[in-house]
Scaffold this motif. Sequence first.
Motif, PDB file in Angstrom:
ATOM      1  N   GLU A   1      50.953 109.010  67.719  1.00  0.00           N
ATOM      2  CA  GLU A   1      49.872 109.032  66.841  1.00  0.00           C
ATOM      3  C   GLU A   1      50.161 109.473  65.318  1.00  0.00           C
ATOM      4  OE1 GLU A   1      49.952 110.504  69.799  1.00  0.00           O
ATOM      5  OE2 GLU A   1      48.160 109.339  70.578  1.00  0.00           O
ATOM      6  N   LEU A   2      51.135 110.244  65.142  1.00  0.00           N
ATOM      7  CA  LEU A   2      51.758 110.634  64.050  1.00  0.00           C
ATOM      8  C   LEU A   2      52.437 109.707  63.133  1.00  0.00           C
ATOM      9  CD1 LEU A   2      53.199 114.258  64.634  1.00  0.00           C
ATOM     10  CD2 LEU A   2      51.109 113.783  63.425  1.00  0.00           C
ATOM     11  N   VAL A   3      53.090 108.807  64.028  1.00  0.00           N
ATOM     12  CA  VAL A   3      54.003 107.505  63.431  1.00  0.00           C
ATOM     13  C   VAL A   3      52.655 106.673  62.825  1.00  0.00           C
ATOM     14  CG1 VAL A   3      55.052 105.614  63.759  1.00  0.00           C
ATOM     15  CG2 VAL A   3      55.889 107.954  64.728  1.00  0.00           C
ATOM     16  N   ALA A   4      51.731 106.348  63.490  1.00  0.00           N
ATOM     17  CA  ALA A   4      50.583 105.580  63.180  1.00  0.00           C
ATOM     18  C   ALA A   4      49.848 106.208  61.859  1.00  0.00           C
ATOM     19  CB  ALA A   4      49.406 105.427  64.505  1.00  0.00           C
ATOM     20  N   ILE A   5      49.688 107.591  61.919  1.00  0.00           N
ATOM     21  CA  ILE A   5      49.200 108.090  60.700  1.00  0.00           C
ATOM     22  C   ILE A   5      50.175 107.952  59.495  1.00  0.00           C
ATOM     23  CG2 ILE A   5      48.754 110.123  59.516  1.00  0.00           C
ATOM     24  CD1 ILE A   5      47.571 110.992  62.224  1.00  0.00           C
TER      25      ILE A   5
ATOM     26  N   TYR B   1      55.121  89.016  66.298  1.00  0.00           N
ATOM     27  CA  TYR B   1      55.800  89.203  64.923  1.00  0.00           C
ATOM     28  C   TYR B   1      56.551  88.102  64.454  1.00  0.00           C
ATOM     29  CZ  TYR B   1      58.557  91.330  61.389  1.00  0.00           C
ATOM     30  OH  TYR B   1      58.967  91.523  60.263  1.00  0.00           O
ATOM     31  N   CYS B   2      57.570  87.552  65.437  1.00  0.00           N
ATOM     32  CA  CYS B   2      58.545  86.558  65.137  1.00  0.00           C
ATOM     33  C   CYS B   2      57.451  85.279  64.865  1.00  0.00           C
ATOM     34  CB  CYS B   2      59.323  86.324  66.239  1.00  0.00           C
ATOM     35  SG  CYS B   2      60.403  87.405  66.330  1.00  0.00           S
ATOM     36  N   ARG B   3      56.497  84.948  65.509  1.00  0.00           N
ATOM     37  CA  ARG B   3      55.518  83.569  65.242  1.00  0.00           C
ATOM     38  C   ARG B   3      55.021  83.734  63.882  1.00  0.00           C
ATOM     39  NH1 ARG B   3      54.028  83.502  70.045  1.00  0.00           N
ATOM     40  NH2 ARG B   3      52.128  85.078  69.884  1.00  0.00           N
ATOM     41  N   SER B   4      54.598  85.109  63.344  1.00  0.00           N
ATOM     42  CA  SER B   4      53.996  85.146  62.195  1.00  0.00           C
ATOM     43  C   SER B   4      54.884  85.210  61.172  1.00  0.00           C
ATOM     44  CB  SER B   4      53.326  86.393  62.045  1.00  0.00           C
ATOM     45  OG  SER B   4      54.234  87.511  62.199  1.00  0.00           O
TER      46      SER B   4
ATOM     47  N   LYS C   1      51.302  98.602  65.841  1.00  0.00           N
ATOM     48  CA  LYS C   1      51.147  98.334  67.024  1.00  0.00           C
ATOM     49  C   LYS C   1      52.329  98.614  68.078  1.00  0.00           C
ATOM     50  CE  LYS C   1      47.816  94.401  66.294  1.00  0.00           C
ATOM     51  NZ  LYS C   1      47.938  93.124  66.136  1.00  0.00           N
ATOM     52  N   LEU C   2      53.621  98.633  67.451  1.00  0.00           N
ATOM     53  CA  LEU C   2      54.599  98.974  68.140  1.00  0.00           C
ATOM     54  C   LEU C   2      54.789 100.660  68.423  1.00  0.00           C
ATOM     55  CD1 LEU C   2      57.128  97.748  69.673  1.00  0.00           C
ATOM     56  CD2 LEU C   2      58.283  97.931  67.482  1.00  0.00           C
ATOM     57  N   ALA C   3      54.227 101.294  67.375  1.00  0.00           N
ATOM     58  CA  ALA C   3      54.225 102.729  67.429  1.00  0.00           C
ATOM     59  C   ALA C   3      53.388 103.197  68.611  1.00  0.00           C
ATOM     60  CB  ALA C   3      53.980 103.483  66.408  1.00  0.00           C
ATOM     61  N   LEU C   4      52.438 102.377  68.909  1.00  0.00           N
ATOM     62  CA  LEU C   4      51.404 102.818  69.975  1.00  0.00           C
ATOM     63  C   LEU C   4      51.655 102.067  71.353  1.00  0.00           C
ATOM     64  CD1 LEU C   4      48.260 102.779  67.756  1.00  0.00           C
ATOM     65  CD2 LEU C   4      49.798 104.600  68.581  1.00  0.00           C
TER      66      LEU C   4
ATOM     67  N   GLU D   1      54.564  95.205  76.492  1.00  0.00           N
ATOM     68  CA  GLU D   1      53.706  95.058  75.456  1.00  0.00           C
ATOM     69  C   GLU D   1      54.547  95.051  74.148  1.00  0.00           C
ATOM     70  OE1 GLU D   1      50.177  98.098  73.583  1.00  0.00           O
ATOM     71  OE2 GLU D   1      51.292  98.701  75.477  1.00  0.00           O
ATOM     72  N   ALA D   2      55.637  95.795  74.347  1.00  0.00           N
ATOM     73  CA  ALA D   2      56.576  95.715  73.055  1.00  0.00           C
ATOM     74  C   ALA D   2      57.037  94.271  72.698  1.00  0.00           C
ATOM     75  CB  ALA D   2      57.666  96.795  73.169  1.00  0.00           C
TER      76      ALA D   2
END
Length: 92
Positions: free
Chosen positions: A4-8, A69-72, A52-55, A61-62
């Motif tokens: 959560e801290l990483v996401a913040i 991400y690679c596709r984008s 998203k990766l942080a969560l 899922e990762a």
Amino acid sequence: MVRELVAIGIDNADKALVLFFDSVARSISPNSAESVALLKRVIAVKMDYARKLALAKTLMEATALQFAYCRSQVEITTDLIRIVSDSTDRPI
């Protein structure tokens, strides 16, 4: 808690980048707008991936996030090639 801290932190960095790009948009020539828009897109994709990766809770899922991400990145690179190609076709 750490996730959560990483996401913040990512959200805060994202907000700062929005302010930066707002400032840049006011000071660039119209010819550069498409390049700046692509750069904003690159950063938005990276920030979304990091958030998203942080969560992510599982390796599966990762991995799915990495593939997306690679596709984008391929899509963005295609757009970059088009922009460069279009700019080299314009007369000076």
